[in-house]
Design an enzyme around this catalytic site. Sequence first.
Site, PDB file in Angstrom:
ATOM      1  N   LYS A 281      42.091  26.472  18.687  1.00 12.31           N
ATOM      2  CA  LYS A 281      41.324  25.319  18.198  1.00 12.31           C
ATOM      3  C   LYS A 281      42.290  24.170  17.911  1.00 12.31           C
ATOM      4  O   LYS A 281      43.204  24.305  17.112  1.00 12.31           O
ATOM      5  CB  LYS A 281      40.559  25.689  16.915  1.00 12.31           C
ATOM      6  CG  LYS A 281      39.902  24.480  16.214  1.00 12.31           C
ATOM      7  CD  LYS A 281      39.103  24.872  14.975  1.00 12.31           C
ATOM      8  CE  LYS A 281      38.624  23.649  14.194  1.00 12.31           C
ATOM      9  NZ  LYS A 281      37.875  23.999  12.960  1.00 12.31           N
ATOM     10  N   ASP A 286      40.180  16.838  10.979  1.00 12.75           N
ATOM     11  CA  ASP A 286      38.772  17.165  10.764  1.00 12.75           C
ATOM     12  C   ASP A 286      38.262  16.489   9.494  1.00 12.75           C
ATOM     13  O   ASP A 286      38.428  17.004   8.394  1.00 12.75           O
ATOM     14  CB  ASP A 286      38.593  18.694  10.669  1.00 12.75           C
ATOM     15  CG  ASP A 286      37.130  19.106  10.496  1.00 12.75           C
ATOM     16  OD1 ASP A 286      36.247  18.233  10.693  1.00 12.75           O
ATOM     17  OD2 ASP A 286      36.885  20.284  10.195  1.00 12.75           O
ATOM     18  N   LYS A 293      33.488  15.449   4.858  1.00 15.13           N
ATOM     19  CA  LYS A 293      34.047  16.323   3.831  1.00 15.13           C
ATOM     20  C   LYS A 293      34.338  15.535   2.562  1.00 15.13           C
ATOM     21  O   LYS A 293      34.586  14.325   2.630  1.00 15.13           O
ATOM     22  CB  LYS A 293      35.376  16.923   4.346  1.00 15.13           C
ATOM     23  CG  LYS A 293      35.223  17.970   5.422  1.00 15.13           C
ATOM     24  CD  LYS A 293      36.588  18.510   5.843  1.00 15.13           C
ATOM     25  CE  LYS A 293      36.463  19.561   6.929  1.00 15.13           C
ATOM     26  NZ  LYS A 293      35.788  20.798   6.498  1.00 15.13           N
ATOM     27  N   ASP A 363      30.364  19.034  10.813  1.00 16.38           N
ATOM     28  CA  ASP A 363      31.595  19.665  10.313  1.00 16.38           C
ATOM     29  C   ASP A 363      31.790  21.060  10.901  1.00 16.38           C
ATOM     30  O   ASP A 363      32.838  21.675  10.727  1.00 16.38           O
ATOM     31  CB  ASP A 363      31.540  19.718   8.775  1.00 16.38           C
ATOM     32  CG  ASP A 363      32.910  19.927   8.150  1.00 16.38           C
ATOM     33  OD1 ASP A 363      33.920  19.815   8.885  1.00 16.38           O
ATOM     34  OD2 ASP A 363      32.966  20.185   6.934  1.00 16.38           O
ATOM     35  N   GLU A 365      32.479  21.830  13.863  1.00 15.77           N
ATOM     36  CA  GLU A 365      32.893  21.281  15.153  1.00 15.77           C
ATOM     37  C   GLU A 365      33.792  22.216  15.944  1.00 15.77           C
ATOM     38  O   GLU A 365      33.798  22.180  17.175  1.00 15.77           O
ATOM     39  CB  GLU A 365      33.621  19.936  14.934  1.00 15.77           C
ATOM     40  CG  GLU A 365      35.117  20.011  14.574  1.00 15.77           C
ATOM     41  CD  GLU A 365      35.427  20.732  13.268  1.00 15.77           C
ATOM     42  OE1 GLU A 365      34.518  20.822  12.429  1.00 15.77           O
ATOM     43  OE2 GLU A 365      36.568  21.202  13.103  1.00 15.77           O
ATOM     44  N   ARG A 367      33.709  25.423  16.492  1.00 13.56           N
ATOM     45  CA  ARG A 367      33.010  26.366  17.364  1.00 13.56           C
ATOM     46  C   ARG A 367      32.497  25.674  18.632  1.00 13.56           C
ATOM     47  O   ARG A 367      32.333  26.329  19.665  1.00 13.56           O
ATOM     48  CB  ARG A 367      31.874  27.038  16.579  1.00 13.56           C
ATOM     49  CG  ARG A 367      30.809  26.090  16.100  1.00 13.56           C
ATOM     50  CD  ARG A 367      29.964  26.695  14.971  1.00 13.56           C
ATOM     51  NE  ARG A 367      30.722  26.771  13.713  1.00 13.56           N
ATOM     52  CZ  ARG A 367      30.251  27.324  12.602  1.00 13.56           C
ATOM     53  NH1 ARG A 367      29.053  27.842  12.569  1.00 13.56           N
ATOM     54  NH2 ARG A 367      31.004  27.349  11.515  1.00 13.56           N
TER      55      ARG A 367
HETATM   56  N1  BES Z   1      38.156  23.196   9.741  1.00 16.08           N
HETATM   57  C1  BES Z   1      37.078  23.634   8.955  1.00 16.08           C
HETATM   58  C2  BES Z   1      37.305  24.991   8.299  1.00 16.08           C
HETATM   59  C3  BES Z   1      38.373  25.057   7.233  1.00 16.08           C
HETATM   60  C4  BES Z   1      38.037  24.850   5.911  1.00 16.08           C
HETATM   61  C5  BES Z   1      39.656  25.387   7.555  1.00 16.08           C
HETATM   62  C6  BES Z   1      39.015  24.953   4.935  1.00 16.08           C
HETATM   63  C7  BES Z   1      40.631  25.503   6.569  1.00 16.08           C
HETATM   64  C8  BES Z   1      40.308  25.277   5.275  1.00 16.08           C
HETATM   65  C9  BES Z   1      35.813  23.758   9.810  1.00 16.08           C
HETATM   66  O1  BES Z   1      35.714  22.850  10.852  1.00 16.08           O
HETATM   67  C10 BES Z   1      34.652  23.530   8.913  1.00 16.08           C
HETATM   68  O2  BES Z   1      34.513  22.440   8.438  1.00 16.08           O
HETATM   69  N2  BES Z   1      33.846  24.573   8.714  1.00 16.08           N
HETATM   70  C11 BES Z   1      32.711  24.469   7.874  1.00 16.08           C
HETATM   71  C12 BES Z   1      31.551  25.102   8.617  1.00 16.08           C
HETATM   72  C13 BES Z   1      30.198  24.832   8.000  1.00 16.08           C
HETATM   73  C14 BES Z   1      29.870  23.369   8.100  1.00 16.08           C
HETATM   74  C15 BES Z   1      29.178  25.653   8.706  1.00 16.08           C
HETATM   75  C16 BES Z   1      32.988  25.216   6.580  1.00 16.08           C
HETATM   76  O3  BES Z   1      33.673  26.239   6.614  1.00 16.08           O
HETATM   77  O4  BES Z   1      32.572  24.732   5.542  1.00 16.08           O
HETATM   78 ZN    ZN Z   2      37.462  22.159  11.601  1.00 20.66          ZN
HETATM   79 MN    MN Z   3      34.845  21.029  10.241  1.00 23.03          MN
END
Ligand code: BES
Ligand code: ZN
Ligand code: MN
Length: 516
Positions: A281, A286, A293, A363, A365, A367
């Site tokens: 990835k 992000d 966020k 967010d 993204e 996947r």
């Molecule tokens: N990059 C983040 C996941 C992440 C969070 C990595 C904290 C490292 C530390 C990912 O893109 C994300 O935002 N995931 C969301 C998914 C949700 C919106 C379904 C998450 O984990 O909150």
């Molecule tokens: Zn991410």
């Molecule tokens: Mn994200």
Amino acid sequence: MQVAVVNKQIQTINADAVIVNLFEGVTAPGGATGAVDAALGSSDGVSGNGAISKLIQLGDFTGKLNEVAVVYTAGLIPAPRVIVAGLGTREQFTLDRARQASGSAVRKARDLGCRRVATIVHGSGIGGLQPREAAQATVEGALMGAYQFREHKSKNDDRVIEELIIVEYDAAKLAEIEAGVRAGQIVAEAVNAARTLVNRAPNALYPETFAQAAQAMAARVGLTCSVLSEADIAQERMGGVLAVAQGSAHPPRFVVLEHQPRTGNANLPTADSRPLVFIGKGVTFDTGGISIKPSENMQSMKADMSGAAAVFGAMQAIAGLNLPQRIIGVMPLVENMPSDRAYRPGDVITMMNGLTVEIISTDAEGRLILADALHYVKRFKPRGVVDLATLTGACVVALGEGVAAGLFSNDDAWANAVLCAAEAAGEKMWRLPLYPEYGDKIKSDDADIKNSGGRVGGVGTSAYFLYRFVEGPDEYPWAHVDMAGMMFSSENKGYLVKGAMGYGVRTLVRLAQAGT
Ligand code: BES
Ligand code: ZN
Ligand code: MN
């Protein structure tokens, strides 16, 4: 850092520091440590009477893992100081503990301003490790532990180790140690390269510059590298990559690195052999996009390309080691930004494999870009695929920060191969279930699937989302590694340095070495 191997006794080496070690609970040091102790004794030259024994007797040093002590040699040996590295107890000793002890000791030497440092191979004597593995771990630990990221500092740090000397007295072990040292150097440099990409500021590292770095690395080590532009990505109909990228001023890139073993390596595979494929990835930043966020700690999202950095590092090492099989590394690279042209919640996009996805959260993204990559690689008829991704906060909640990555797989044998590689590399990974029930949570009323199943069970639903792009007639053995908790180390400890961990590189290299 230059790394050399010499066939000498450590107490005779002329360096700014010599590194020896000690198991916890040992009162009379033996082996190389005993020889140094004897040389630092009161004229009688008897082991058990020297300065290291004194440290232990006084209770100033117990040999706990990552404990270090500095002993000044007062002219009794050529080196002005000895650094004693604690290995922990003999019962709990492992290859990774050798790596950690080496990291702690070498970083201490660097902090003291040593430029020329000599070390014994940790664990190849009393520790009972194979000399080659022990030498590789010692060098990996040393180079990883001494790593510094100073690209954005306006002044240099003049405390840099220029030369590391690996000292072995037993001539019979030298050839194996030499081989381990060379491998360790290649692997550690690859881990550090991955760390540097992760640490680099997101205004300096974005899809185009990441792709350029991949091209430069590939040219240097002898990998083929193709970089798909936004137009190429559109041509391939990678709807996920395009949607995530569309809010950013920086266009996406899709990088494919390929290693073909060069002649000169025995066991060349047949031309039609199926490759291993690694996917990382690569979200260079992000923000969450329109589903933005919270601003607190958002800067850490520069590391949302840690999976791609691991693939970059692994491919660099695989080329350097000239491993005897075909291996392909794939990195979808995007920046996830909110803007007037960003994708939005409610959008329905069509992925490369034809599935339609309702966007619930912009967010979620990672996947989307991985899904297209997982479909894209079917053309290679892979023998096995591993994707690495900082995919979910839920995985961090489940397994902890800096503790372990989560593993999902559609194939038990492949899952075990990846877990074994991680174990051998000293990178913690724990398998989580890919229950079909997770698939039910990402059904959409309007489209085929949706990109978020909500907060509950978020790590499982994200993995199942990816599986929807793996399953089918061209399905391959697949492992998904959620390494969201493994982006950064919060402290200097062992071979870890505060900042990017470089997680995943060593697991992928081990997996590629395991062959089959
Ligand atoms: N990059 C983040 C996941 C992440 C969070 C990595 C904290 C490292 C530390 C990912 O893109 C994300 O935002 N995931 C969301 C998914 C949700 C919106 C379904 C998450 O984990 O909150
Ligand atoms: Zn991410
Ligand atoms: Mn994200």
